[in-house]
Design a protein around this motif. Structure first.
Motif, PDB file in Angstrom:
ATOM      1  N   GLU A  64       0.924  -1.212  -0.130  1.00 49.66           N
ATOM      2  CA  GLU A  64      -0.129  -0.088  -0.023  1.00 49.66           C
ATOM      3  C   GLU A  64       1.130   0.915  -0.157  1.00 49.66           C
ATOM      4  N   GLU A  65       2.342   1.398   0.523  1.00 52.64           N
ATOM      5  CA  GLU A  65       2.859   1.887   0.671  1.00 52.64           C
ATOM      6  C   GLU A  65       3.122   3.177  -0.469  1.00 52.64           C
ATOM      7  N   VAL A  66       3.573   1.822  -1.425  1.00 51.94           N
ATOM      8  CA  VAL A  66       4.487   2.193  -2.835  1.00 51.94           C
ATOM      9  C   VAL A  66       3.149   1.975  -3.996  1.00 51.94           C
ATOM     10  N   GLY A  67       2.028   2.195  -3.377  1.00 48.76           N
ATOM     11  CA  GLY A  67       0.735   2.753  -4.922  1.00 48.76           C
ATOM     12  C   GLY A  67       0.122   1.229  -5.136  1.00 48.76           C
ATOM     13  N   SER A  68       0.088   0.182  -3.837  1.00 50.94           N
ATOM     14  CA  SER A  68      -1.326  -1.281  -4.474  1.00 50.94           C
ATOM     15  C   SER A  68      -0.778  -1.617  -5.474  1.00 50.94           C
ATOM     16  N   ALA A  69      -0.167  -1.677  -5.962  1.00 48.67           N
ATOM     17  CA  ALA A  69      -0.103  -2.568  -7.046  1.00 48.67           C
ATOM     18  C   ALA A  69      -0.787  -4.027  -6.925  1.00 48.67           C
ATOM     19  N   SER A  70      -0.496  -4.429  -5.422  1.00 40.97           N
ATOM     20  CA  SER A  70      -1.208  -5.740  -5.910  1.00 40.97           C
ATOM     21  C   SER A  70      -3.017  -6.050  -5.465  1.00 40.97           C
ATOM     22  N   THR A  71      -2.852  -4.510  -4.575  1.00 40.12           N
ATOM     23  CA  THR A  71      -4.528  -4.759  -5.194  1.00 40.12           C
ATOM     24  C   THR A  71      -4.993  -4.480  -5.790  1.00 40.12           C
ATOM     25  N   GLY A 127      -8.506  12.711   3.473  1.00 38.79           N
ATOM     26  CA  GLY A 127      -7.402  12.172   2.947  1.00 38.79           C
ATOM     27  C   GLY A 127      -6.759  12.012   1.682  1.00 38.79           C
ATOM     28  N   THR A 128      -6.137  11.344   1.500  1.00 43.06           N
ATOM     29  CA  THR A 128      -5.045  11.183  -0.402  1.00 43.06           C
ATOM     30  C   THR A 128      -5.296   9.335  -0.637  1.00 43.06           C
ATOM     31  N   ARG A 129      -5.112   8.081  -0.076  1.00 43.87           N
ATOM     32  CA  ARG A 129      -5.333   7.291  -0.642  1.00 43.87           C
ATOM     33  C   ARG A 129      -4.707   5.903  -0.122  1.00 43.87           C
ATOM     34  N   THR A 130      -5.710   5.572  -0.093  1.00 39.96           N
ATOM     35  CA  THR A 130      -5.642   3.318   0.340  1.00 39.96           C
ATOM     36  C   THR A 130      -5.828   2.914  -0.190  1.00 39.96           C
ATOM     37  N   ASP A 131      -5.814   1.108  -0.273  1.00 35.15           N
ATOM     38  CA  ASP A 131      -6.384   0.288  -1.114  1.00 35.15           C
ATOM     39  C   ASP A 131      -7.605   0.944  -1.194  1.00 35.15           C
ATOM     40  N   ILE A 132      -8.378   1.089  -0.275  1.00 39.04           N
ATOM     41  CA  ILE A 132      -9.656   0.857  -0.737  1.00 39.04           C
ATOM     42  C   ILE A 132     -10.368   1.898  -1.886  1.00 39.04           C
ATOM     43  N   CYS A 133      -9.782   3.222  -2.313  1.00 36.01           N
ATOM     44  CA  CYS A 133     -10.067   4.028  -3.356  1.00 36.01           C
ATOM     45  C   CYS A 133      -9.864   2.318  -4.183  1.00 36.01           C
TER      46      CYS A 133
END
Length: 211
Positions: A64-71, A127-133
């Motif tokens: 998540e800290e580097v863009g959530s590619a795995s999500t 806020g800015t972003r996290t996985d649920i975005c």
């Protein structure tokens, strides 16, 4: 329930300190409450549910800290291979927010869902972003990111507030226990709009959804 397993700190924790008067813990190597707090709360919730209770679905990401590619990859895989995994998901709760009672909805514009979540003692913030975005948009379900007790994230001076972790655990437990199985909250995204202003265009969001 969603949380991420990665932290920004590269060094393994060697020392941990407690300040009883403040009710916080920290480490010179960086405590990594973002998002160890969220992971801890989810595990605590699972242990606290009564035997036979309906278990929440879980989503843990690793970057998540580097863009959530795995999500993003997980969304692609679920939609292609096992879309039925989302059939019983009524909404997403991410536990990845600083402070004590924030609720962050990002681009989700479902006022009924916002009122529902805030009724458990949270207050809308931004806020800015996290996985649920990504998850909300991909699966058209509402989501919220809740405060889970860390402060000063991404710094070695970050602290974790124990009472906030416990309070959020209790609130989310109540949400899970009282959730109506027949109610699914949809995403209803806001529309991106552009406003001209000094220095060029600036991007914002309108209060209308795509419908």
């Amino acid at each position: 329930l969603c949380a991420h397993l990665d932290t920004v700190h590269k060094e393994t924790i060697k020392e941990m300190f407690i300040e009883p008067e403040k009710g916080v813990i920290y480490s010179p190597q960086g405590i990594g409450g973002d998002d160890r707090c969220g992971v801890w709360i989810i595990l605590k919730i699972l242990k606290s549910l009564e035997e036979g209770a309906e278990l929440p679905s879980l989503f843990f990401s690793t970057d998540e800290e580097v863009g959530s590619a795995s999500t993003k990859l997980a969304c692609e895989w679920i939609k292609k291979e096992e879309p039925e995994l989302m059939d019983d998901v009524r909404f997403f709760i991410q536990l990845d927010r600083k402070n004590t009672e924030d609720s962050i909805y990002y681009n989700c514009n479902n006022s009924d869902f916002e009122k529902y979540i805030n009724g458990y003692g949270f207050k809308t913030s931004y806020g800015t972003r996290t996985d649920i975005c990504i998850l909300c948009e991909q699966f058209d379900k509402a989501g919220v990111n809740l405060s889970c007790g860390f402060e000063g994230e991404h710094k070695v001076t970050e602290t974790v507030n124990i009472s906030t972790m416990l309070a959020t655990t209790d609130k989310v437990l109540n949400i899970i226990k009282e959730a109506d199985k027949d109610v699914i909250y949809d995403y209803s995204p806001k529309i991106k709009t552009y406003h001209s202003g000094v220095g060029g265009n600036r991007c914002g969001y309108s209060a209308y959804d795509y419908d």
